[in-house]
Design an enzyme around this catalytic site. Structure first.
Site, PDB file in Angstrom:
ATOM      1  N   ILE A  12      -3.646  26.298 -32.887  1.00 13.77           N
ATOM      2  CA  ILE A  12      -2.591  27.027 -33.600  1.00 13.77           C
ATOM      3  C   ILE A  12      -3.151  27.830 -34.767  1.00 13.77           C
ATOM      4  O   ILE A  12      -2.558  28.829 -35.181  1.00 13.77           O
ATOM      5  CB  ILE A  12      -1.461  26.091 -34.077  1.00 13.77           C
ATOM      6  N   GLY A  13      -4.300  27.436 -35.299  1.00 18.24           N
ATOM      7  CA  GLY A  13      -4.916  28.212 -36.381  1.00 18.24           C
ATOM      8  C   GLY A  13      -5.318  29.594 -35.911  1.00 18.24           C
ATOM      9  O   GLY A  13      -5.106  30.597 -36.625  1.00 18.24           O
ATOM     10  N   SER A 132       2.989  16.651 -39.128  1.00 10.93           N
ATOM     11  CA  SER A 132       3.358  16.278 -37.768  1.00 10.93           C
ATOM     12  C   SER A 132       4.480  15.247 -37.799  1.00 10.93           C
ATOM     13  O   SER A 132       4.612  14.482 -38.761  1.00 10.93           O
ATOM     14  CB  SER A 132       2.151  15.691 -37.031  1.00 10.93           C
ATOM     15  N   TYR A 157      -3.912   8.309 -38.257  1.00 11.80           N
ATOM     16  CA  TYR A 157      -3.440   9.690 -38.138  1.00 11.80           C
ATOM     17  C   TYR A 157      -2.011   9.823 -38.652  1.00 11.80           C
ATOM     18  O   TYR A 157      -1.672  10.790 -39.343  1.00 11.80           O
ATOM     19  CB  TYR A 157      -3.531  10.150 -36.680  1.00 11.80           C
TER      20      TYR A 157
END
Length: 277
Positions: A12-13, A132, A157
């Protein structure tokens, strides 16, 4: 206007970079693999606007050095997108004896933002932190901010994605009067090479669900939306999903947790003799 975007050479970057390139005068891209980045940007129009900055977000000394290079090139940043991140085996340490998941997903961006504050204040910048929905996995913090006891990849995470939201809220609290706004977002479950360096179990979970993942281009849309939407139409300190504000977990909304994370992050950087405040 000037943009700084981490994690710009994949997923996505990369899609965020391509979409925002026409809208900015200068783009600063901190990259770990300089040779890879140089090859990739050759395909972009207006690539002369891009300046690559050698930086490894898992190394605080590298972040400090990279930030100094950026400030030699500009005294104003209008948009900072803390996009880079990753999922790594629990307990994997960096050369500075810090947890790799903690540094790559939180502490590196924390130090980068801190070092660039004069330029961010001048630009009355937006700061976008890619989080997220995995932050909801973290149902308690247990004071183990640096993940020194976290052996579980998925749980670690989840905690750092929670940190991205807490960081955004504390930025709002501390710097709203300077004209800075901060947001966190969920990009969606994106089909990338994400998780390739993690444990067998985590890889299995990712592969089992990949049929339901979205493309990197689709995953970049909320970042792009926050980047291009006027501040007055956005919620400072907000958490966004599919271009709309969404309530994060109760822990992510705890102002004490946000302040505690900020103070712990400062303490770690002081121990490394990287800051004096």
């Amino acid at each position: 206007m000037n943009l700084l975007l981490t994690g710009s050479t994949s997923g996505i970057g990369w899609e965020t970079l391509k979409a925002l390139l026409p809208h900015f005068d200068q783009l600063f891209l901190p990259v770990r693999n300089l040779e890879k980045a140089q090859k990739m940007i050759q395909s972009l129009p207006e690539r002369q606007k891009i300046q690559l900055i050698p930086m490894d977000l898992s190394s605080m000394h590298s972040v400090k050095k990279g930030a100094q290079l950026i400030l030699k090139s500009t005294d104003q940043i209008d948009l900072l997108i803390n996009n880079a991140g990753g999922m790594y085996p629990g307990g994997k340490l960096t050369e500075e004896k810090l947890d790799l998941t903690f540094t790559t997903n939180h502490l590196g961006h924390f130090l980068l933002t801190l070092e660039l504050l004069p330029a961010l204040k001048k630009g009355q910048a937006k700061i976008i932190n890619v989080s997220s929905e995995a932050h909801r996995i973290a149902t308690s913090l247990n004071e183990d901010w640096g993940l020194r006891k976290a052996g579980n990849t998925i749980n670690a995470y989840g905690k750092v994605k929670l940190y991205n939201i807490l960081f955004s809220k504390e930025l709002k609290s501390k710097f709203e009067t300077d004209g800075i706004q901060a947001y966190a977002l969920h990009p969606g479950a994106v089909k990338t090479a994400f998780g390739s360096e993690t444990s067998f179990i985590a890889k299995a979970i990712i592969r089992a669900t990949q049929l339901f993942f979205i493309s990197p281009k689709a995953g970049a849309q909320t970042s792009i939306f926050l980047a291009l939407t006027p501040k007055g139409k956005l919620k400072n300190g907000g958490y966004y999903d599919k271009k709309k504000p969404k309530n994060p977990s109760s822990i992510a909304s705890d102002p004490k947790a946000a302040t505690d994370l900020w103070n712990y992050s400062l303490d770690v950087l002081r121990e490394l003799n990287l800051i004096s405040i």
